[in-house]
Motif scaffolding. Sequence first.
Motif, short mmCIF file in Angstrom:
data_model
loop_
_atom_site.label_atom_id
_atom_site.label_comp_id
_atom_site.label_asym_id
_atom_site.label_seq_id
_atom_site.Cartn_x
_atom_site.Cartn_y
_atom_site.Cartn_z
N SER A 199 42.74 33.52 41.08
CA SER A 199 41.55 34.05 40.39
C SER A 199 40.93 35.18 41.20
O SER A 199 40.50 36.20 40.65
CB SER A 199 40.52 32.93 40.18
OG SER A 199 41.01 31.96 39.28
N TRP A 200 40.91 35.00 42.52
CA TRP A 200 40.37 36.04 43.40
C TRP A 200 41.20 37.32 43.28
O TRP A 200 40.64 38.41 43.20
CB TRP A 200 40.37 35.54 44.85
CG TRP A 200 39.79 36.54 45.81
CD1 TRP A 200 38.50 36.64 46.21
CD2 TRP A 200 40.50 37.60 46.48
NE1 TRP A 200 38.35 37.69 47.09
CE2 TRP A 200 39.56 38.30 47.27
CE3 TRP A 200 41.83 38.01 46.48
CZ2 TRP A 200 39.91 39.38 48.06
CZ3 TRP A 200 42.19 39.10 47.26
CH2 TRP A 200 41.23 39.78 48.04
N ARG A 201 42.51 37.18 43.24
CA ARG A 201 43.39 38.35 43.14
C ARG A 201 43.18 39.07 41.80
O ARG A 201 43.22 40.31 41.74
CB ARG A 201 44.85 37.94 43.32
CG ARG A 201 45.25 37.73 44.77
CD ARG A 201 46.74 37.54 44.92
NE ARG A 201 47.15 36.20 44.52
CZ ARG A 201 47.19 35.17 45.37
NH1 ARG A 201 46.86 35.32 46.64
NH2 ARG A 201 47.58 33.98 44.94
N ILE A 202 42.95 38.30 40.75
CA ILE A 202 42.71 38.92 39.44
C ILE A 202 41.37 39.66 39.45
O ILE A 202 41.26 40.78 38.92
CB ILE A 202 42.73 37.85 38.33
CG1 ILE A 202 44.13 37.24 38.21
CG2 ILE A 202 42.31 38.47 36.99
CD1 ILE A 202 44.21 36.06 37.26
N CYS A 203 40.37 39.04 40.09
CA CYS A 203 39.06 39.71 40.19
C CYS A 203 39.16 40.99 41.01
O CYS A 203 38.52 42.00 40.68
CB CYS A 203 38.04 38.76 40.85
SG CYS A 203 37.48 37.43 39.78
N LYS A 204 39.98 40.97 42.05
CA LYS A 204 40.18 42.18 42.85
C LYS A 204 40.81 43.28 42.00
O LYS A 204 40.42 44.45 42.09
CB LYS A 204 41.06 41.88 44.06
CG LYS A 204 41.25 43.10 44.95
CD LYS A 204 42.17 42.83 46.13
CE LYS A 204 42.33 44.08 46.99
NZ LYS A 204 43.26 43.88 48.11
N LYS A 205 41.78 42.90 41.18
CA LYS A 205 42.43 43.88 40.31
C LYS A 205 41.42 44.47 39.33
O LYS A 205 41.41 45.69 39.10
CB LYS A 205 43.58 43.21 39.56
CG LYS A 205 44.43 44.19 38.77
CD LYS A 205 45.65 43.50 38.17
CE LYS A 205 46.54 44.49 37.43
NZ LYS A 205 47.74 43.83 36.85
N LEU A 212 42.26 35.77 33.74
CA LEU A 212 41.25 35.15 34.59
C LEU A 212 40.67 33.91 33.94
O LEU A 212 40.42 32.90 34.62
CB LEU A 212 40.14 36.17 34.89
CG LEU A 212 39.00 35.69 35.79
CD1 LEU A 212 39.54 35.30 37.17
CD2 LEU A 212 37.94 36.79 35.93
N GLN A 213 40.47 33.94 32.64
CA GLN A 213 39.86 32.82 31.93
C GLN A 213 40.72 31.55 31.98
O GLN A 213 40.20 30.44 32.00
CB GLN A 213 39.59 33.21 30.47
CG GLN A 213 38.46 34.22 30.33
CD GLN A 213 38.25 34.64 28.88
OE1 GLN A 213 39.07 34.35 28.01
NE2 GLN A 213 37.15 35.33 28.61
N VAL A 214 42.02 31.71 32.00
CA VAL A 214 42.91 30.54 31.97
C VAL A 214 43.43 30.17 33.36
O VAL A 214 44.12 29.15 33.51
CB VAL A 214 44.12 30.78 31.03
CG1 VAL A 214 43.63 31.03 29.60
CG2 VAL A 214 44.96 31.97 31.51
N CYS A 215 43.12 30.98 34.36
CA CYS A 215 43.62 30.74 35.71
C CYS A 215 42.88 29.55 36.35
O CYS A 215 41.65 29.49 36.33
CB CYS A 215 43.46 31.98 36.57
SG CYS A 215 44.19 31.81 38.21
N ASP A 249 40.87 43.83 28.97
CA ASP A 249 40.78 42.58 28.19
C ASP A 249 41.96 41.67 28.49
O ASP A 249 41.82 40.44 28.56
CB ASP A 249 40.73 42.88 26.69
CG ASP A 249 39.40 43.51 26.28
OD1 ASP A 249 38.44 43.40 27.06
OD2 ASP A 249 39.33 44.09 25.18
N SER A 250 43.12 42.26 28.66
CA SER A 250 44.32 41.47 28.97
C SER A 250 44.19 40.79 30.33
O SER A 250 44.54 39.61 30.49
CB SER A 250 45.55 42.39 28.96
OG SER A 250 46.71 41.69 29.33
N ILE A 251 43.67 41.52 31.33
CA ILE A 251 43.49 40.95 32.66
C ILE A 251 42.40 39.88 32.65
O ILE A 251 42.53 38.83 33.29
CB ILE A 251 43.15 42.05 33.68
CG1 ILE A 251 44.28 43.07 33.75
CG2 ILE A 251 42.91 41.46 35.07
CD1 ILE A 251 43.98 44.28 34.60
N LYS A 252 41.32 40.12 31.91
CA LYS A 252 40.24 39.13 31.81
C LYS A 252 40.74 37.84 31.17
O LYS A 252 40.32 36.74 31.56
CB LYS A 252 39.09 39.71 30.97
CG LYS A 252 38.30 40.80 31.66
CD LYS A 252 37.25 41.36 30.72
CE LYS A 252 36.53 42.54 31.30
NZ LYS A 252 35.54 43.13 30.36
#
Length: 220
Positions: free
Chosen positions: A97-103, A88-91, A82-85
């Motif tokens: 955003s791609w790096r967060i999705c990869k994580k 992503l929402q505010v990026c 939830d913290s990582i998501k």
Amino acid sequence: MLYLTFHHILNLLFSNILFYFVAKWFSIKDMKRTKLLITAILAIALTYSCKESAEDEYSIKNLDLAIENRSEYFSRHKHEMDSIKAQLQVCKDEKESWRICKKLHQCYTTFSIDSAAHYATKMEEIASSTSDKELEFLSKIARITILHAQFEYGEGRKIFGQLDTTGISISSLAEYWALGTRLYRDIIKYQDCSGDEKKDYSAKLSDLRKDMRQRGFFIS
């Protein structure tokens, strides 16, 4: 708790058979020495069985503990996701955003394959919009990882064989080599292939490892 598994019973049965032949080997006048030898061997066999029983019990206790803590693990994992998501929402930056999705994809791979597939798709979409070859390459790696986890070896091998490594960084190639090694090794081991196909996959696996060694990498 002390208990004997089927494996332990076989050990004791083998020991008893051994005792019989030892007793037959020694003469009657040497029976005292025979009894001492039998007692010693029996003690060793029982010690071995007890040791394995203790190790099995220790493993079972660890498993029970893991099951008891499962809800806590799920809760902690969900909080992390939830913290990582939320990031992503505010990026606003596509590559970030791609790096967060990869994580997220990596975190979900061993937790929820459907969620991991969702973020692999988002990686592909973002990479396509940026026209960044490196991101597109790694997004396909993520897709193949999903196919591999779903035992879709044929489709995974097809995409892997189409990957162009020209101009790709060493760090990304490391992911490519690691995935290719697992993919071809599992195809050879688990997929129903003809002899010629297995030779072809073995050759591809050898080529991957040769390429890794030439660049100073090695993955067992």
